[in-house]
Design a protein around this motif. Structure first.
Motif, PDB file in Angstrom:
ATOM      1  N   VAL A   6      17.783 -10.061   6.673  1.00 24.09           N
ATOM      2  CA  VAL A   6      17.568  -9.517   5.324  1.00 24.09           C
ATOM      3  C   VAL A   6      16.099  -9.134   5.167  1.00 24.09           C
ATOM      4  CG1 VAL A   6      17.521 -10.086   2.857  1.00 24.09           C
ATOM      5  CG2 VAL A   6      19.506 -10.737   4.252  1.00 24.09           C
ATOM      6  N   TYR A   7      15.216 -10.041   5.527  1.00 24.81           N
ATOM      7  CA  TYR A   7      13.780  -9.796   5.381  1.00 24.81           C
ATOM      8  C   TYR A   7      13.296  -8.669   6.305  1.00 24.81           C
ATOM      9  CZ  TYR A   7      13.887 -14.192   2.844  1.00 24.81           C
ATOM     10  OH  TYR A   7      14.188 -15.184   1.940  1.00 24.81           O
ATOM     11  N   VAL A  16      10.278  -4.722  -0.749  1.00 19.35           N
ATOM     12  CA  VAL A  16       9.585  -6.004  -0.726  1.00 19.35           C
ATOM     13  C   VAL A  16      10.383  -7.022  -1.544  1.00 19.35           C
ATOM     14  CG1 VAL A  16       7.458  -7.201  -1.381  1.00 19.35           C
ATOM     15  CG2 VAL A  16       7.361  -4.849  -0.508  1.00 19.35           C
ATOM     16  N   ILE A  17      10.631  -8.174  -0.949  1.00 17.55           N
ATOM     17  CA  ILE A  17      11.314  -9.256  -1.649  1.00 17.55           C
ATOM     18  C   ILE A  17      10.255 -10.121  -2.315  1.00 17.55           C
ATOM     19  CG2 ILE A  17      12.771 -11.297  -1.388  1.00 17.55           C
ATOM     20  CD1 ILE A  17      14.070  -9.828   1.036  1.00 17.55           C
ATOM     21  N   VAL A  18      10.377 -10.249  -3.634  1.00 22.18           N
ATOM     22  CA  VAL A  18       9.418 -11.048  -4.390  1.00 22.18           C
ATOM     23  C   VAL A  18      10.072 -12.351  -4.850  1.00 22.18           C
ATOM     24  CG1 VAL A  18       8.083  -9.046  -5.145  1.00 22.18           C
ATOM     25  CG2 VAL A  18       9.952  -9.878  -6.575  1.00 22.18           C
ATOM     26  N   ARG A  27       9.979  -0.550  -5.675  1.00 21.77           N
ATOM     27  CA  ARG A  27      10.378  -0.907  -4.301  1.00 21.77           C
ATOM     28  C   ARG A  27      10.331  -2.419  -4.052  1.00 21.77           C
ATOM     29  NH1 ARG A  27      10.878   3.643  -0.980  1.00 21.77           N
ATOM     30  NH2 ARG A  27      10.809   2.354   0.874  1.00 21.77           N
ATOM     31  N   GLU A  28      10.484  -3.202  -5.118  1.00 24.60           N
ATOM     32  CA  GLU A  28      10.532  -4.650  -4.985  1.00 24.60           C
ATOM     33  C   GLU A  28      11.849  -5.167  -5.566  1.00 24.60           C
ATOM     34  OE1 GLU A  28       5.798  -5.752  -5.376  1.00 24.60           O
ATOM     35  OE2 GLU A  28       7.104  -6.127  -7.091  1.00 24.60           O
ATOM     36  N   THR A  29      12.294  -6.306  -5.056  1.00 27.79           N
ATOM     37  CA  THR A  29      13.497  -6.942  -5.570  1.00 27.79           C
ATOM     38  C   THR A  29      13.378  -8.451  -5.455  1.00 27.79           C
ATOM     39  OG1 THR A  29      15.922  -7.008  -5.476  1.00 27.79           O
ATOM     40  CG2 THR A  29      14.769  -6.852  -3.362  1.00 27.79           C
ATOM     41  N   ARG A  30      14.042  -9.121  -6.352  1.00 28.91           N
ATOM     42  CA  ARG A  30      14.138 -10.573  -6.246  1.00 28.91           C
ATOM     43  C   ARG A  30      15.577 -10.988  -5.950  1.00 28.91           C
ATOM     44  NH1 ARG A  30      12.638 -11.627 -12.527  1.00 28.91           N
ATOM     45  NH2 ARG A  30      14.385 -10.496 -13.404  1.00 28.91           N
ATOM     46  N   ASN A  60      15.588   5.737  -7.409  1.00 34.15           N
ATOM     47  CA  ASN A  60      16.273   4.444  -7.429  1.00 34.15           C
ATOM     48  C   ASN A  60      15.361   3.258  -7.191  1.00 34.15           C
ATOM     49  OD1 ASN A  60      18.742   5.785  -7.664  1.00 34.15           O
ATOM     50  ND2 ASN A  60      18.835   6.070  -5.473  1.00 34.15           N
ATOM     51  N   GLN A  61      14.100   3.468  -7.072  1.00 41.04           N
ATOM     52  CA  GLN A  61      13.220   2.400  -6.624  1.00 41.04           C
ATOM     53  C   GLN A  61      12.657   1.555  -7.751  1.00 41.04           C
ATOM     54  OE1 GLN A  61      10.286   4.490  -4.383  1.00 41.04           O
ATOM     55  NE2 GLN A  61      11.776   5.297  -2.965  1.00 41.04           N
ATOM     56  N   GLY A  62      12.978   1.883  -8.984  1.00 38.99           N
ATOM     57  CA  GLY A  62      12.376   1.205 -10.113  1.00 38.99           C
ATOM     58  C   GLY A  62      12.853  -0.211 -10.351  1.00 38.99           C
TER      59      GLY A  62
END
Length: 144
Positions: A6-7, A16-18, A27-30, A60-62
């Motif tokens: 996944v990472y 980027v996983i936060v 471009r970030e997701t939790r 779609n990156q928001g």
């Protein structure tokens, strides 16, 4: 335990996983658990198509949340043949969809994932369906 792929695959696609307590930016997701579930349930090829759809389109990156990821996963599963035949057009279709606006509409509904699937599927069918070449005269989304 989250699958280490996944990472690494998210990094490959620039997602980027936060931390789960952080508010994700562009471009970030939790939604790491959702990503892990999609990878485990659908396999790496499917997972890559989902990430490609959300990461390689500007629109779609928001807000890459669990509802968007599951919605895109459902659409990738449904339209797999179409995606494989027209990968560039698939991305163009998603790039032109007002994903953020649709997420706001879905947010007020009980089943956000399924509402989002329906709204996005309508866009896909308009682009690729049997009447794709025939515009709707009264459609607000018609090309000028």
């Amino acid at each position: 335990m989250i699958d280490p792929r996944v990472y690494s695959i998210c990094e490959e696609y620039g997602v980027v996983i936060v931390d789960g307590r952080s508010y994700p930016g562009i471009r970030e997701t939790r939604a790491v658990v959702t990503l892990d579930r999609i990878l485990s349930a659908k396999g790496e090829d499917h997972f890559r198509l989902v990430l490609s759809t959300v990461a390689e389109t500007e629109n779609n990156q928001g807000y890459i949340d669990k509802h968007l990821l599951w919605a895109v996963s459902d659409l990738v599963e449904t339209y797999r043949v179409l995606i494989e035949a027209n990968p560039s057009e698939w991305l163009v279709c998603f790039d032109r969809a007002p994903v953020g606006e649709l997420q706001v509409v879905a947010k007020g509904l009980r089943h956000q994932r399924f509402a989002l699937v329906g709204m996005l599927a309508e866009r896909v069918v308009r682009r690729f369906g049997p009447n794709a070449g025939q515009g709707d005269l009264f459609d607000d989304r018609r090309a000028a």
